[in-house]
Design an enzyme around this catalytic site. Structure first.
Site, mmCIF file in Angstrom:
data_model
loop_
_atom_site.group_PDB
_atom_site.id
_atom_site.type_symbol
_atom_site.label_atom_id
_atom_site.label_comp_id
_atom_site.label_asym_id
_atom_site.label_seq_id
_atom_site.Cartn_x
_atom_site.Cartn_y
_atom_site.Cartn_z
ATOM 1 N N HIS A 648 22.177 12.661 -39.577
ATOM 2 C CA HIS A 648 21.939 14.006 -39.044
ATOM 3 C C HIS A 648 20.654 14.079 -38.215
ATOM 4 C CE1 HIS A 648 19.374 15.028 -42.684
ATOM 5 N NE2 HIS A 648 18.720 15.703 -41.753
ATOM 6 N N ASP A 702 25.959 10.447 -44.242
ATOM 7 C CA ASP A 702 24.741 10.775 -43.483
ATOM 8 C C ASP A 702 23.823 9.552 -43.423
ATOM 9 O OD1 ASP A 702 22.816 12.166 -42.149
ATOM 10 O OD2 ASP A 702 22.194 13.398 -43.861
ATOM 11 N N GLY A 794 11.994 17.674 -42.518
ATOM 12 C CA GLY A 794 11.094 16.659 -41.973
ATOM 13 C C GLY A 794 11.045 15.388 -42.817
ATOM 14 N N SER A 796 13.900 14.152 -43.981
ATOM 15 C CA SER A 796 15.231 13.562 -43.790
ATOM 16 C C SER A 796 15.169 12.128 -43.301
ATOM 17 C CB SER A 796 16.012 14.371 -42.772
ATOM 18 O OG SER A 796 16.447 15.533 -43.386
ATOM 19 N N GLY A 797 16.131 11.354 -43.785
ATOM 20 C CA GLY A 797 16.226 9.969 -43.368
ATOM 21 C C GLY A 797 15.292 9.069 -44.134
HETATM 22 N N1 ARG Z 1 17.740 18.116 -43.776
HETATM 23 C C1 ARG Z 1 16.355 18.100 -43.995
HETATM 24 C C2 ARG Z 1 15.639 17.395 -42.856
HETATM 25 O O1 ARG Z 1 16.178 17.300 -41.805
HETATM 26 C C3 ARG Z 1 16.007 17.504 -45.311
HETATM 27 C C4 ARG Z 1 16.385 18.415 -46.384
HETATM 28 C C5 ARG Z 1 16.117 17.885 -47.722
HETATM 29 N N2 ARG Z 1 16.080 19.039 -48.517
HETATM 30 C C6 ARG Z 1 15.946 19.081 -49.807
HETATM 31 N N3 ARG Z 1 15.813 20.182 -50.410
HETATM 32 N N4 ARG Z 1 15.907 17.962 -50.491
HETATM 33 O O2 ARG Z 1 14.496 17.057 -42.935
#
Ligand code: ARG
Length: 846
Positions: A648, A702, A794, A796-797
């Site tokens: 994503h 993902d 932030g 993510s990944g």
């Molecule tokens: N999708 C989010 C990103 O792009 C990360 C979300 C993770 N959220 C969580 N509650 N663990 O950074």
């Protein structure tokens, strides 16, 4: 460590002794016998056969005798030594082995050695010759010299012990030093003050080794040394290299490693540092291989130091780079009288390793009505042993050593305390730091809680579920609140830790009575009961794999399944998480291959509800930047070319073409956003491979790979994380760490310093229920269900890291999505990396 009997090296000589034994063989005679008359031919053939058989057994017997029983098979035994000479001064020309001065002094030393050996029948009988390797200023002022030499003996195997003893008898023990000098001094020869020699480290005489160059380095001007090829290529094979460091008289040599990455196995590749100019075991300061974690700053006792590098034929690594410099001997604050109510003491040059042959005494005196207590905040002093004969700290009459005394408190019974530090001639360590404090004997912890081990802690830490004292005394006899359960040992733990598969109480109470099956039955993780006999049979009888995942022994199975580990040879074993656990389980050992990943660098000096990490603590963490925007996502280092992140992160978003490699920039080895340092590497991205089945609605699959445009050299802040095999099991309740520069609260802004937070793997069924069935089997849940700790925008990944049994860190998940951040009963959802092991292999080859 006694290396005297580990130096045997069997190299049977091709000399006349050897050949004569072979002349006994009578086999050639059988042919001769055949020429006798035909009438007796049959008889002769029979006799021939008998004789041949006899010859074979005789030969076998001889060989056995030759190799095991004969006492005159000789081996080469090499000793490395130093000779202190009283009536010679050091000349600059002695630094150059090709100078005439060097040669003539070397001749004198060799002659002297021969003379010394001639006084001992064992030594003189087997002595082959000696060679002088270097000279340095002596310790006895300007009128003294030290010669470093190597002596070779050819010795019958059983006599080696006697030879070692004879060699050691040359060393005057400290009390008879003067007497030794008289004994050793012949009429017209050198005035020898002392001789020290030890058998050479056998790895330095491996036959495959090419004894390479030795480098002479003057450290009066600071500079850098590095292994050949560093950092562009790995170090060469089969070399034995030496760097001889010399400081000005009255100075010490200081060596600080900036990078040190060698093969993990010290039997193959290693560096060794000596407080000497020759590799005398007695003066070895350290041996290092792999990717060491401790302090890598070393100091000599005098003005010389030796660094050696030995490598074997395979698996070569980047090597090292180190800064050298010198410091005046007088520059050593250690010991003294301390008054005042509070203060601290530490070993000389802390946090560098302390120098050898050093001692310091601190006398602490506080007002008469008070006592003194001292608490060690760092304590790294060699190996634990009963008497602490080598390096130690002595507090009043108590000698301390080892590496387990951190946070130990020692109290005096009066208003004075003496702390002594002592290091011997070999093997140094980082040392200690300690804080001392005066206290009123009737009230040792004013306003604070006193642990049984005398530590004082804040009263708020009492009964909070964590063992802050170290001995658990702050968690004993607590009143639990309604969200807590009471353990049998009196401790209180959060209720949702009950039956989560990990022993939180410490006595197992929170994991008792969790099984609802009958005796003789195994309770599956999904609640099913199956017969015990079906456990670990290689078949998934529970239908969730749990009956196959906790098998103690590694059983080679006929059948592979989703719940077994597949060795490289294709066979499967039934042990839980066998890879890189330090034990070879596969017959081909492949479960222990490629285990360099997941270790932390040596100088390891948000996530919501997290804390700041230390630099180098998460060397696989990558910050993915969009050009002109800055940090957007996290990623993990898989090797020197490939990163793993979330799909994503790399989807186009209106005008933002995140799917295009040229939009991105990867920052490896980064700690603080916008602060790069020597360890940070910036790379462009060559290509992005997002999972073909990534679903932007459900976030299923993902996962994405990124290939760097150029390889990176791994360093102490850049290191790959281990990829778990498809069958690796991360059980619920297991501790995992999340890291990233993401928002530190829901809707908040990103962090500057890399954040870390501890979470636990959440049961998949519980997670599905909590998250309205939006969680698939390709996802993994982790978090703290009471809320307050989570990944966020932030992050993510980035990695969800789990430490395996051998200390290697594995990539359990990739930060993927969540409902808000850190909300109660809303765990974070991660891409379940085990599901993509073959996809990663297929796309990247990793
Ligand atoms: N999708 C989010 C990103 O792009 C990360 C979300 C993770 N959220 C969580 N509650 N663990 O950074």
């Amino acid at each position: 460590m006694d290396l005297l009997d580990s130096g045997q090296k069997f190299s049977p000589r091709q000399d006349s002794d050897w050949d004569t034994t072979l002349q006994f063989l009578p086999a050639a005679d059988t042919k001769h016998l055949e020429k006798k008359s035909g009438r007796r031919k049959k008889l002769w053939i029979g006799l021939g056969l008998v004789l041949s058989a006899a010859a074979v057994s005789l030969l076998t017997g001889l060989l056995v005798w030759h190799f095991h029983l004969r006492s005159d098979v000789r081996v080469k035994r090499v000793y490395i030594g130093s000779m202190g000479i009283g009536d010679q001064r050091f000349l600059p020309a002695y630094e150059d082995p090709s100078s005439p001065q060097f040669s003539s002094m070397a001749t004198l030393v060799s002659r002297q050695l021969k003379l010394i050996y001639s006084k001992n029948s064992v030594l003189t009988k087997y002595f082959k010759g000696s060679s002088v390797q270097a000279f340095s200023e002596g310790e006895g002022g300007s009128d003294s010299l030290v010669a470093y030499y190597q002596s070779e003996f050819d010795i019958p195997v059983p006599q080696q012990g006697a030879l070692d003893e004879a060699i050691e008898s040359l060393e005057p023990s400290s009390q008879q030093g003067r007497q030794g000098r008289v004994l050793l001094k012949p009429v017209d020869a050198l005035s020898v003050n002392n001789v020290i020699s030890r058998v050479i480290d056998p790895r330095m005489t491996r036959t495959s080794l090419q004894v390479g160059e030795s480098f002479n380095v003057h450290v009066s001007k600071a500079g850098v040394v590095q292994s050949p090829g560093f950092p562009d290529s790995s170090y060469p094979s089969n070399v034995y290299l030496m760097w001889r460091f010399r400081a000005d008289p009255g100075h010490r040599v200081r060596l600080d490693f900036h990078t040190l990455i060698l093969e993990d196995d010290c039997q193959q590749d290693f560096i060794k540092i000596y407080d000497s100019l020759a590799p005398i075991e007695h003066r070895a300061l350290t041996e290092q291989c792999g990717y060491p974690h401790g302090s890598l700053s070393f100091l000599s006792s005098g003005n010389v130091m030796l660094l050696t590098l030995v490598t074997d034929e395979e698996k070569n690594f980047p090597g090292f780079r180190a800064n050298y410099s010198q410091i005046p001997l007088t520059e050593q604050k250690c010991g003294g009288t301390l008054s005042g109510d509070k203060g601290s003491v530490s070993s000389p040059f802390f946090p560098s390793n302390y120098p050898p042959r050093t001692s310091c005494v601190w006398n602490i005196e506080v007002p008469v009505e008070k006592f003194v207590k001292v608490q060690f905040s760092k304590f790294l002093l060699g190996n634990q042993s009963n008497q602490c004969p080598e390096d130690y700290v002595k507090v009043d009459d108590k000698r301390l050593c080892g590496r387990k005394l951190k946070n130990t408190v020692i109290t005096s019974q009066s208003n004075t305390m003496t702390i002594k530090f002592n290091s011997d001639s070999s093997y140094v360590d980082q040392g200690f730091t300690a804080e001392y404090e005066a206290f009123v004997p009737t009230n040792p912890c004013p306003g604070r809680f006193q642990c049984t081990n005398n530590l004082c802690i804040n009263t708020t830490l009492q009964c909070d579920g964590w063992n802050d004292c170290g001995d658990g005394s702050d968690e004993n006899n607590c009143e639990c609140n309604e969200a807590q359960m009471k353990c049998k040992n009196g401790r209180c733990k959060p209720k949702f830790w009950e039956c989560d598969g990990s022993d939180d109480c410490g006595d197992g109470t929170d994991e008792e009575n969790c099984e609802k099956c009958k005796p003789g039955e195994f309770s599956c993780r999904n609640g099913l009961c199956i017969s015990e006999t079906l456990k670990c049979n290689g078949k998934d009888d529970c239908a969730d794999g749990s009956d196959e995942s906790k098998c103690e022994r590694s059983l080679v199975l006929q059948q592979c399944s989703e719940f077994t580990f597949r060795c490289r040879d294709g066979r499967c074993i039934s042990k839980l998480n066998p890879e890189c656990d330090g034990e070879p389980d596969c017959e081909d050992g492949s479960d222990e291959d490629n285990c360099q990943c997941g270790s932390r660098p040596y100088r390891s000096s948000r996530i919501v509800g997290g804390q700041m990490s230390r630099e180098g603590e998460w060397p696989w963490q990558v910050s993915l930047h969009i050009r002109g925007t800055g940090h957007v996502c996290g990623a993990s280092v898989l090797n020197n070319r490939w990163l793993l992140t979330a799909a994503h992160c790399v989807q186009d978003n209106g005008p933002n073409k995140y799917s295009q490699a040229d939009q991105w920039e990867a920052m490896l080895g980064l700690h603080v956003q916008s602060q790069t340092n020597e360890w940070t590497v910036r790379r462009n991205i060559k290509q992005i491979i997002a999972h073909q089945d990534y679903n932007s609605m459900t976030y299923n699959n993902d996962i994405a790979l990124m290939e760097l445009d150029k390889n990176v050299t791994l360093n102490q802040n850049i290191w790959p994380i281990c990829l778990p095999s498809p069958t690796y099991d991360f059980p619920e309740g297991q501790v995992a760490w999340i890291t990233g520069w993401g928002a530190t609260r829901e809707g908040g802004s990103v962090a500057m310093i890399l954040q870390k937070a501890e979470v636990r793997i959440v049961n998949a069924t519980v997670c599905k229920n909590l998250m309205n069935d939006e969680v698939t089997d390709m996802m993994l849940c982790a978090g703290v269900l009471k809320g307050g700790v989570d990944a966020c925008q932030g992050d993510s990944g980035g990695p969800l890291s789990v430490t395996g049994p051998s200390g290697r860190v594995l990539l359990a998940g990739l930060v993927s999505w969540g409902d808000g951040c850190a909300r109660r009963n809303r765990p974070g959802i991660y891409t379940r990396v085990t599901k993509y092991r073959s996809w990663i292999k297929e796309k990247s080859g990793v």
